[in-house]
Design an enzyme around this catalytic site. Structure first.
Site, PDB file in Angstrom:
ATOM      1  N   HIS A 162      30.441   7.629  17.399  1.00 58.71           N
ATOM      2  CA  HIS A 162      29.401   6.597  17.586  1.00 58.71           C
ATOM      3  C   HIS A 162      29.501   5.548  16.469  1.00 58.71           C
ATOM      4  O   HIS A 162      29.436   4.347  16.720  1.00 58.71           O
ATOM      5  CB  HIS A 162      27.988   7.206  17.492  1.00 58.71           C
ATOM      6  CG  HIS A 162      27.623   8.144  18.591  1.00 58.71           C
ATOM      7  ND1 HIS A 162      27.081   9.383  18.357  1.00 58.71           N
ATOM      8  CD2 HIS A 162      27.681   8.013  19.948  1.00 58.71           C
ATOM      9  CE1 HIS A 162      26.811   9.977  19.515  1.00 58.71           C
ATOM     10  NE2 HIS A 162      27.176   9.176  20.493  1.00 58.71           N
TER      11      HIS A 162
ATOM     12  N   LYS B  55      19.351  15.167  29.681  1.00 59.41           N
ATOM     13  CA  LYS B  55      19.646  15.971  28.481  1.00 59.41           C
ATOM     14  C   LYS B  55      18.361  16.396  27.777  1.00 59.41           C
ATOM     15  O   LYS B  55      17.406  15.621  27.699  1.00 59.41           O
ATOM     16  CB  LYS B  55      20.487  15.152  27.489  1.00 59.41           C
ATOM     17  CG  LYS B  55      21.893  14.842  27.953  1.00 59.41           C
ATOM     18  CD  LYS B  55      22.626  14.025  26.886  1.00 59.41           C
ATOM     19  CE  LYS B  55      24.019  13.609  27.314  1.00 59.41           C
ATOM     20  NZ  LYS B  55      24.597  12.597  26.405  1.00 59.41           N
TER      21      LYS B  55
ATOM     22  N   ARG C  44      35.127   7.168  26.319  1.00 57.65           N
ATOM     23  CA  ARG C  44      36.126   8.184  25.945  1.00 57.65           C
ATOM     24  C   ARG C  44      36.943   8.571  27.158  1.00 57.65           C
ATOM     25  O   ARG C  44      36.385   8.776  28.237  1.00 57.65           O
ATOM     26  CB  ARG C  44      35.438   9.467  25.434  1.00 57.65           C
ATOM     27  CG  ARG C  44      34.779   9.346  24.109  1.00 57.65           C
ATOM     28  CD  ARG C  44      33.847  10.502  23.911  1.00 57.65           C
ATOM     29  NE  ARG C  44      32.891  10.583  25.017  1.00 57.65           N
ATOM     30  CZ  ARG C  44      31.870  11.427  25.066  1.00 57.65           C
ATOM     31  NH1 ARG C  44      31.675  12.280  24.099  1.00 57.65           N
ATOM     32  NH2 ARG C  44      31.041  11.439  26.091  1.00 57.65           N
TER      33      ARG C  44
ATOM     34  N   SER D  82      28.517  14.707  20.880  1.00 55.96           N
ATOM     35  CA  SER D  82      27.405  15.347  20.155  1.00 55.96           C
ATOM     36  C   SER D  82      27.259  16.791  20.629  1.00 55.96           C
ATOM     37  O   SER D  82      27.003  17.689  19.818  1.00 55.96           O
ATOM     38  CB  SER D  82      26.096  14.591  20.409  1.00 55.96           C
ATOM     39  OG  SER D  82      26.192  13.273  19.959  1.00 55.96           O
TER      40      SER D  82
END
Ligand code: PNS
Length: 164
Positions: free
Chosen positions: A17, A41, A90, A128
């Site tokens: 990040h 999430k 990504r 993460s």
């Protein structure tokens, strides 16, 4: 003045990040890092904790500020007068969901552009979630997150590990 928004759940911020935020800050006049809720999430850190960790790790970037917002990203961008959303991308795994979000946001607010920045090669695998799992099982996250984030993860997860 061109303002860009770097949105994310940042639970917690990783070196991947940070790389995207630093590169965005080198292009735009002002960057707002927006801590938002991702409804799919369940966060480990509270919004206030995620924001504080981010504020500390971007303290060396004078044109970057960190805020928390609950609601739609495009509403937040409009409120801030930002016309550009910058997101890191990504490998292949991110593409489908990012494509869906970018097109949904474009449908809701055609005047706001989403731009994607490829992650640096060394962070292309980093997430993460992976760092949280690594620390939970006793691994060392120092290559993946800034030192204060590593300490915060250890503090948070030691209680979970011991079931408290
Ligand atoms: O770091 P993440 O979890 O991939 O970030 C996703 C995030 C928080 C940027 C995304 O879920 C989001 O924009 N949330 C706010 C609500 C919203 O605008 N959703 C997208 C359009 S429906």
């Amino acid at each position: 003045m061109t303002t860009a928004i770097c949105p994310g759940s940042f639970d917690p911020v990783t070196n991947g990040h940070l790389d995207i935020i630093e590169r965005t800050a080198a292009i735009f006049d002002k960057v707002i890092v927006a801590v938002l809720e991702n409804p799919s999430k369940e966060p480990l850190f509270t919004a206030a904790e995620r924001r504080r960790l981010l504020q500390e790790v971007v303290a060396h970037l004078p044109n970057v500020e960190v805020e928390y917002f609950q609601g739609l990203l495009v509403d937040y961008a409009k409120k801030k007068g930002a016309k550009v959303i910058v997101k890191g991308l990504r490998a292949i795994s991110d593409f489908e969901s990012e494509f869906q979000m970018a097109l949904t946001n474009k449908k809701m607010s055609p005047e706001i552009e989403t731009m994607f920045m490829m992650t640096a090669n060394e962070y292309s695998f980093l997430s993460s979630s992976m760092v949280k799992e690594l620390v939970f099982f006793g691994g060392n996250p120092e290559e993946f997150v800034p030192p204060l984030v590593a300490a915060a993860l250890e503090e948070k997860l030691k209680h979970r590990r011991s079931g408290k």
